[in-house]
Design a protein around this motif. Structure first.
Motif, PDB file in Angstrom:
ATOM      1  N   LYS A 102       0.823  -1.206   0.000  1.00  0.00           N
ATOM      2  CA  LYS A 102       0.000   0.000   0.000  1.00  0.00           C
ATOM      3  C   LYS A 102       0.864   1.267   0.000  1.00  0.00           C
ATOM      4  N   GLU A 103       1.961   1.233   0.762  1.00  0.00           N
ATOM      5  CA  GLU A 103       2.814   2.424   0.862  1.00  0.00           C
ATOM      6  C   GLU A 103       3.487   2.750  -0.473  1.00  0.00           C
ATOM      7  N   THR A 104       3.628   1.750  -1.370  1.00  0.00           N
ATOM      8  CA  THR A 104       4.199   1.994  -2.698  1.00  0.00           C
ATOM      9  C   THR A 104       3.295   2.931  -3.502  1.00  0.00           C
ATOM     10  N   THR A 106       0.673   4.861  -2.152  1.00  0.00           N
ATOM     11  CA  THR A 106       0.146   6.017  -1.402  1.00  0.00           C
ATOM     12  C   THR A 106       0.891   7.302  -1.743  1.00  0.00           C
TER      13      THR A 106
END
Length: 517
Positions: A102-104, A106
């Motif tokens: 997910k952080e990739t 966001t």
């Protein structure tokens, strides 16, 4: 309101009583009743039938669709055209996972980040379905320390959008991306990306199109000289990006009422975003009293001039327009941006229509069919040392292209073949299954696309009808006499011409006839 009332009225009643009750109410049309009945029937199926058993609705998820063989044949033709173009320009291909951390994803898509599909926690990793192919590509470059590549990638992406399926907008759809990563001289790779868009849209013969170009630096410089506060650049940019869907008055209203921009600043932006042209417009803006004050805008305008000089050499300037209303809302763009739209004959470009307060959808049936730009900082976001890899690329909006191609196929009398079978192996008499299987095996072993009916003793008429329906051009007919003479009767389905071909010459004759076709 009617739906809520309908449920209230119908609770405890059978469907027939409910419909009678609705018919007796004043001011309710038949169309409204039909719509509510359809909703009730679907609710009934979801909750379970009269016997109390739960039943599920057989349908695809919202924003998705199935593709039948005819539709898949059209898709394959489109993919082949696009891949052929990408390869012609020297691209190689990669693949990446359908979901990323997910952080990739966001913080890379601005206001569109809310459209990302998040997955449930899977053993400690927070994952999301990929929103596009560009961010995974940047992650791939950083992870593998690649500083130089020309790649294409065709795969499905996912967006929690409001689907408009008749216009080719889905929640699950293919993207076809072409990107050039590496340190090169200004605007040469950028111009090639626009040449690729021009080639693909011309080869697909979708109708007249325009490729709008702008530069993020010009936009940022324009916002600065118009008095937009620095912290509002991105959010105002997202609003300007809506000009292809909304008239200027509505866009201005959103800037002032929702985004808190002053009316004076909005009016100044309105003057600029109405401008369109070519190299001449870039030259004019370089002399503009306000724009010339911004070093950022001047750098962008100089690159636009250089871009158009290369586009002239690539012979594509007839379709390219410098359009200051083009914004593209994604946060990762840093320089040149572009978007291709289909236009109807004699219809003005979308931004002009928007200025006149008319609906953009009237002039562009399916909206944008390609878009892209330069994103020099995206790879650096993933690199531990922040090393940047300049990138520029384009994405073909393939689902919208499919929608148009399907409509054209429906309107055309031309039959779409769903198989590539070149010859049907048929028999004229009974008890010849073994001979048919021997012959079809010979053809398969020789690389001929061939088919045989799965029946012991099929009627010849049935076999010939199948060929006509499936568009199979040739029939190799076996009979007792043909077997004795060592020949095969070859029939041309379109003309019904028949000739005896020696068994030893059959493969070369089929190849000759199918290559001519």
């Amino acid at each position: 309101m009617l739906g809520t009332f309908c449920v209230r009225v119908c609770s405890g009643f059978r469907a027939t009583s409910c419909v009678r009750t609705l018919h007796s109410l004043p001011g309710i049309t038949v169309a409204q009743i039909d719509e509510e009945v359809a909703k009730l029937l679907e609710l009934k199926v979801r909750l379970g039938g009269d016997d109390g058993k739960h039943q599920f609705v057989l349908k695809t998820a919202k924003g998705t669709r199935d593709y039948n063989p005819k539709q898949m044949a059209i898709r394959e033709k489109v993919f082949n055209t696009i891949i052929s173009c990408f390869k012609r320009h020297g691209a190689e291909t990669i693949d990446t996972p359908v979901f990323e951390l997910k952080e990739t994803l966001t913080g890379k898509y601005g206001e569109d980040s809310k459209l990302i599909y998040d997955l449930k926690d899977q053993g400690g990793e927070l994952l999301s379905l990929r929103y596009d192919l560009t961010v995974p590509f940047a992650r791939y470059l950083a992870m593998n320390k690649i500083t130089n590549i020309k790649r294409y990638h065709i795969a499905k992406v996912y967006r929690r959008d409001n689907p408009a399926m008749t216009r080719g907008r889905y929640r699950e759809f293919y993207q076809c991306d072409f990107d050039i990563a590496g340190q090169y001289d200004a605007m040469i790779p950028d111009a090639e990306c626009l040449k690729i868009v021009h080639e693909i849209l011309s080869e697909l013969d979708l109708g007249d199109f325009r490729i709008k170009v702008n530069d993020r630096r010009i936009l940022d410089g324009m916002f600065a000289v118009c008095g937009v506060p620095d912290d509002k650049f991105r959010t105002i940019c997202s609003t300007v990006d809506k000009l292809d869907k909304m008239p200027w008055e509505e866009v201005k209203k959103e800037m002032v009422n929702e985004k808190g921009l002053s009316e004076e600043a909005a009016d100044q932006i309105g003057e600029y975003v109405s401008m369109q042209g070519g190299m001449d417009l870039a030259e004019r803006l370089l002399q503009d009293q306000k724009m010339s004050q911004s070093k950022l805008a001047c750098a962008g305008l100089s690159d636009i001039k250089l871009l158009f000089s290369y586009l002239q050499l690539f012979q594509v300037t007839d379709k390219v327009v410098f359009d200051l209303s083009l914004a593209r809302g994604l946060d990762y763009y840093t320089g040149i941006i572009y978007e291709a739209v289909l236009t109807q004959a004699g219809v003005a470009p979308v931004s002009n229509e928007a200025q006149n307060g008319t609906n953009a959808e009237e002039s562009v049936n399916v909206g944008s069919v390609a878009g892209g730009g330069r994103y020099d900082g995206l790879v650096g976001m993933f690199d531990p040392k922040g090393r940047k890899v300049p990138c520029v690329g384009v994405s073909i909006g393939i689902e919208r292209v499919f929608s148009i191609m399907e409509q054209k196929a429906e309107a055309s009398a031309e039959k779409v073949r769903t198989t590539e079978v070149q010859v049907m192996v048929a028999s004229a008499q009974k008890n010849l299954l073994e001979e048919r299987l021997r012959l079809v095996t010979e053809l398969w072993n020789a690389g001929i696309k061939a088919e045989v009916m799965y029946k012991m003793n099929p009627k010849l008429l049935s076999q010939l009808q199948h060929c006509e329906e499936a568009g199979i051009p040739l029939v190799a007919i076996l009979g007792e006499q043909e077997l004795k003479d060592g020949v095969v009767k070859l029939r041309v389905v379109a003309t019904r011409e028949e000739m005896d071909i020696a068994r030893t010459d059959l493969i070369s004759e089929i190849r000759r006839r199918t290559s001519e076709a």
